[in-house]
Design a protein around this motif. Sequence first.
Motif, PDB file in Angstrom:
ATOM      1  N   ASP A 110      -5.803   2.831  -6.535  1.00 29.50           N
ATOM      2  CA  ASP A 110      -5.207   3.403  -5.243  1.00 29.50           C
ATOM      3  C   ASP A 110      -4.092   4.215  -5.327  1.00 29.50           C
ATOM      4  OD1 ASP A 110      -5.454   3.930  -2.280  1.00 29.50           O
ATOM      5  OD2 ASP A 110      -4.126   2.228  -1.941  1.00 29.50           O
ATOM      6  N   GLY A 111      -3.889   4.782  -6.605  1.00 32.05           N
ATOM      7  CA  GLY A 111      -2.639   5.513  -6.920  1.00 32.05           C
ATOM      8  C   GLY A 111      -1.554   4.414  -7.492  1.00 32.05           C
ATOM      9  N   ARG A 112      -0.587   5.030  -7.792  1.00 30.61           N
ATOM     10  CA  ARG A 112       0.762   4.385  -8.119  1.00 30.61           C
ATOM     11  C   ARG A 112       1.664   4.202  -7.096  1.00 30.61           C
ATOM     12  NH1 ARG A 112       4.749   7.156 -12.823  1.00 30.61           N
ATOM     13  NH2 ARG A 112       6.201   5.127 -12.843  1.00 30.61           N
ATOM     14  N   MET A 113       2.239   2.974  -7.131  1.00 26.84           N
ATOM     15  CA  MET A 113       3.483   2.498  -6.120  1.00 26.84           C
ATOM     16  C   MET A 113       4.645   3.122  -7.174  1.00 26.84           C
ATOM     17  SD  MET A 113       4.970  -0.844  -4.452  1.00 26.84           S
ATOM     18  CE  MET A 113       3.879  -0.960  -3.433  1.00 26.84           C
ATOM     19  N   ILE A 114       5.655   3.944  -6.731  1.00 29.30           N
ATOM     20  CA  ILE A 114       6.869   3.935  -7.310  1.00 29.30           C
ATOM     21  C   ILE A 114       7.787   3.115  -6.676  1.00 29.30           C
ATOM     22  CG2 ILE A 114       8.779   5.753  -7.695  1.00 29.30           C
ATOM     23  CD1 ILE A 114       6.891   8.003  -7.728  1.00 29.30           C
ATOM     24  N   GLY A 152       0.799  -1.299   0.198  1.00 24.50           N
ATOM     25  CA  GLY A 152       0.063   0.039  -0.064  1.00 24.50           C
ATOM     26  C   GLY A 152       0.895   1.322  -0.022  1.00 24.50           C
ATOM     27  N   ALA A 153       2.276   1.066   0.002  1.00 23.48           N
ATOM     28  CA  ALA A 153       3.008   2.257   0.031  1.00 23.48           C
ATOM     29  C   ALA A 153       3.013   2.997  -1.172  1.00 23.48           C
ATOM     30  CB  ALA A 153       4.359   1.922   0.572  1.00 23.48           C
ATOM     31  N   ASP A 154       3.256   4.239  -1.257  1.00 27.94           N
ATOM     32  CA  ASP A 154       3.193   5.057  -2.611  1.00 27.94           C
ATOM     33  C   ASP A 154       4.820   4.916  -2.958  1.00 27.94           C
ATOM     34  OD1 ASP A 154       0.606   6.283  -2.517  1.00 27.94           O
ATOM     35  OD2 ASP A 154       1.240   6.925  -0.536  1.00 27.94           O
ATOM     36  N   MET A 155       5.650   4.866  -2.116  1.00 27.18           N
ATOM     37  CA  MET A 155       7.053   4.575  -2.808  1.00 27.18           C
ATOM     38  C   MET A 155       7.847   3.512  -1.907  1.00 27.18           C
ATOM     39  SD  MET A 155      10.186   7.313  -3.191  1.00 27.18           S
ATOM     40  CE  MET A 155       9.293   8.384  -4.327  1.00 27.18           C
ATOM     41  N   VAL A 156       8.455   2.613  -2.821  1.00 29.27           N
ATOM     42  CA  VAL A 156       9.137   1.664  -1.957  1.00 29.27           C
ATOM     43  C   VAL A 156      10.783   1.784  -2.647  1.00 29.27           C
ATOM     44  CG1 VAL A 156       9.682  -0.838  -1.609  1.00 29.27           C
ATOM     45  CG2 VAL A 156       7.238   0.344  -1.691  1.00 29.27           C
ATOM     46  N   ARG A 181       6.314  -6.279  -7.129  1.00 29.74           N
ATOM     47  CA  ARG A 181       5.647  -6.280  -8.264  1.00 29.74           C
ATOM     48  C   ARG A 181       4.380  -6.535  -8.107  1.00 29.74           C
ATOM     49  NH1 ARG A 181       6.845  -8.570 -14.164  1.00 29.74           N
ATOM     50  NH2 ARG A 181       5.458  -7.332 -15.375  1.00 29.74           N
ATOM     51  N   GLN A 182       3.933  -7.766  -7.423  1.00 26.45           N
ATOM     52  CA  GLN A 182       2.641  -8.118  -7.199  1.00 26.45           C
ATOM     53  C   GLN A 182       1.854  -6.891  -6.011  1.00 26.45           C
ATOM     54  OE1 GLN A 182       2.620 -11.847  -5.171  1.00 26.45           O
ATOM     55  NE2 GLN A 182       3.968 -12.613  -6.822  1.00 26.45           N
ATOM     56  N   MET A 183       2.573  -6.243  -5.257  1.00 26.14           N
ATOM     57  CA  MET A 183       2.026  -5.208  -4.621  1.00 26.14           C
ATOM     58  C   MET A 183       1.728  -4.141  -5.201  1.00 26.14           C
ATOM     59  SD  MET A 183       4.134  -5.189  -0.929  1.00 26.14           S
ATOM     60  CE  MET A 183       4.516  -6.975  -0.166  1.00 26.14           C
ATOM     61  N   LYS A 184       2.594  -3.722  -6.244  1.00 24.14           N
ATOM     62  CA  LYS A 184       2.595  -2.609  -7.144  1.00 24.14           C
ATOM     63  C   LYS A 184       1.275  -2.847  -8.018  1.00 24.14           C
ATOM     64  CE  LYS A 184       5.218  -0.290 -10.978  1.00 24.14           C
ATOM     65  NZ  LYS A 184       5.711   1.038 -10.374  1.00 24.14           N
ATOM     66  N   ASP A 185       1.135  -3.897  -8.526  1.00 24.49           N
ATOM     67  CA  ASP A 185       0.124  -4.258  -9.436  1.00 24.49           C
ATOM     68  C   ASP A 185      -1.320  -4.142  -8.591  1.00 24.49           C
ATOM     69  OD1 ASP A 185       1.745  -4.735 -11.450  1.00 24.49           O
ATOM     70  OD2 ASP A 185       1.783  -7.034 -11.364  1.00 24.49           O
TER      71      ASP A 185
END
Length: 469
Positions: A77-81, A39-43, A66-70
């Motif tokens: 819920d926005g994008r994970m960078i 759920g983080a916006d950046m990792v 990658r699974q969390m990002k997808d």
Amino acid sequence: MTKKLFIKTWGCQMNVYDSTRMVDVLAPLGYRPVDEPDGADMVILNTCHIREKAAEKVFSELGRLRQMKDRKAEAEDGRMILAVAGCVAQAEGEEIVARAPFVDMVFGPQTYHTLPEMVAKASRAAGSVLNTDFPAESKFDLLPEESGAQGVAAFLAVQEGCDKFCTFCVVPYTRGAEFSRPAGQILAEAKRLVAGGTREITLLGQNVNAWHGDGPDGATWGLGRLIRELAEIDGLARIRYTTSHPRDMADDLIRAHAEVPQLMPYLHLPVQAGSDRVLAAMNRKHSADDYRRLVDRLRDAKPDLAMSGDFIVGFPGETDADFAQTLKLVTEIGYAQAYSFKYSVRPGTPASAEGAQLPEEVKEARLEALRQLLDAQQVAFNHGFVGRSVPVLFDRVGRRDGQLLGRSPWMQSVHAEADERLLGRIVEVRVDAARANSLAGTVVTTETTTGEYVTASPFQPAVTLEASA
């Protein structure tokens, strides 16, 4: 709007420091650290290239992320960078981009001060942002001031990079040439840390005792002078430094161990091997006897100095006789704690091209023998404190209710039943029990005089074990 930032850090204390400063750099963009990546916006994966199979561990972690990002994208819920930083990024940036194109940013340890610019590029462009340059300007000149308190014990980077070119090591290629921060910049950062509640500062560098910085007086200072100036900061009770190289232990720094009460009686001084033939093959440019004489000088200056070190076994061409010399040196020096590793190939380093690579089973057996010796010394050192009182700086709560954890001057982890009001204070603790990696005790005083401690135990003689162990 607040955005969630998760940073996973591997490796050395310098990487821990870098991760902390990445938080500072990203704070103006609204990012705040969280404890979980989902759920983080950046990792950001802040990586280390020292350990075996470091790159493969990074790719394995990226597969899970990658699974969390997808999932975040599918839930709208926005994008994970997703970013890879640190030494693996520096050494293998193009490989990461090719194998994991879903990674948004790949950047080395000298470029994270440009994170806002990289985030902007990643947010508006397809593909990965790759930044593994060695910029002409120092990142330390461009980093913001710390955004918040760093805690009771904090790291402070004073030197970075390496010019030694040990044949097994990638640091000169991933961190660049040796660079020393100006003394005024370091002192200002230390004062901010102390004002925020820090009582203990550990000075960091790949070769921290090679530090030679410009002083406010126009002279070039060495690490001994810097430590003396830091000791004048009101409220700074303890000073440590790591990691050192035997070739850079100047006379003034040795004297500082005798003359500066705030400088803790613990020194991490890697030797890597006890055989002169292996040391020459490693390009260490010191002999085993050079190291012995240096330790003697340090212990003459500070008789209760506890030694720590690094050792590599199974270096290409290492014989049984070479390894016996390492065991002999360890037995003679006596270590309070140490780190030991099997040699593993680092692509691009001179040792990786050596033809005399040792079988894995030989390296395993030697590592086990060395660790038995080092573990026995550590246990003996810790047991020498039972029944004595030691000053402990409590810096965190323990796992049990009512328990606090802290460090002795000799870097031992100490836990005791204590009220949380003692966090951030130095208290006398009577040691009731010793374990391999920690001491347990009872609080016997409320607090020692700020910046002072009473020597509780001289260095315990090393346990004598046969070199064939």
